[in-house]
Motif scaffolding. Structure first.
Motif: not given
Length: 118
Positions: A1-2, A74-75, A27-31, A48-49
């Motif tokens: 997942m992006t 970032i994964s 989204w995977g992570k949200v920065m 999210m962070e």
């Protein structure tokens, strides 16, 4: 997942744009890249962070700080990138940092047709 990297800085209405981009896609992570004194511009989900950055520093220091914070988080091999908010220095620093993290990016925006790659 992006994962998503988004700038959330000054500018009327831009936090709402970023919020919709962050919430309307999976989204995977949200920065969220924000100025150091900023608080969360909207309620954050678990994925999210905030990445707080002192944009008053010289450009090289800002980019180095961003790489230090973004690279371990970032994964995948690319990120979604939204820079609707912020100014030129913030945009250049985030773009440089993403490239220095060794990943590609897709520009993501909220359009009249919804959240889409542009």
């Amino acid at each position: 997942m992006t994962d998503l990297v988004a700038v959330v800085s000054s500018g009327a209405g831009t936090a709402k744009h970023v919020e919709r981009v962050a919430f309307e896609m999976n989204w995977g992570k949200v920065m969220l890249v924000v100025p150091v004194a900023s608080e969360a511009p909207f309620p954050l989900r678990a994925n999210m962070e905030l990445v707080k950055v002192d944009f008053s520093q010289p450009m090289g220091a800002v980019v180095e700080n961003l790489v230090t914070h973004l690279k371990p988080k970032i994964s995948g091999t690319e990120v979604g990138l939204n820079m609707i908010s912020g100014d030129g220095k913030e945009h250049m620093a985030v773009l440089s940092a993403v490239l220095k993290c060794g990943v590609g990016f897709r520009l993501i925006a909220l359009t009249k047709d919804g959240v889409t790659e542009i």
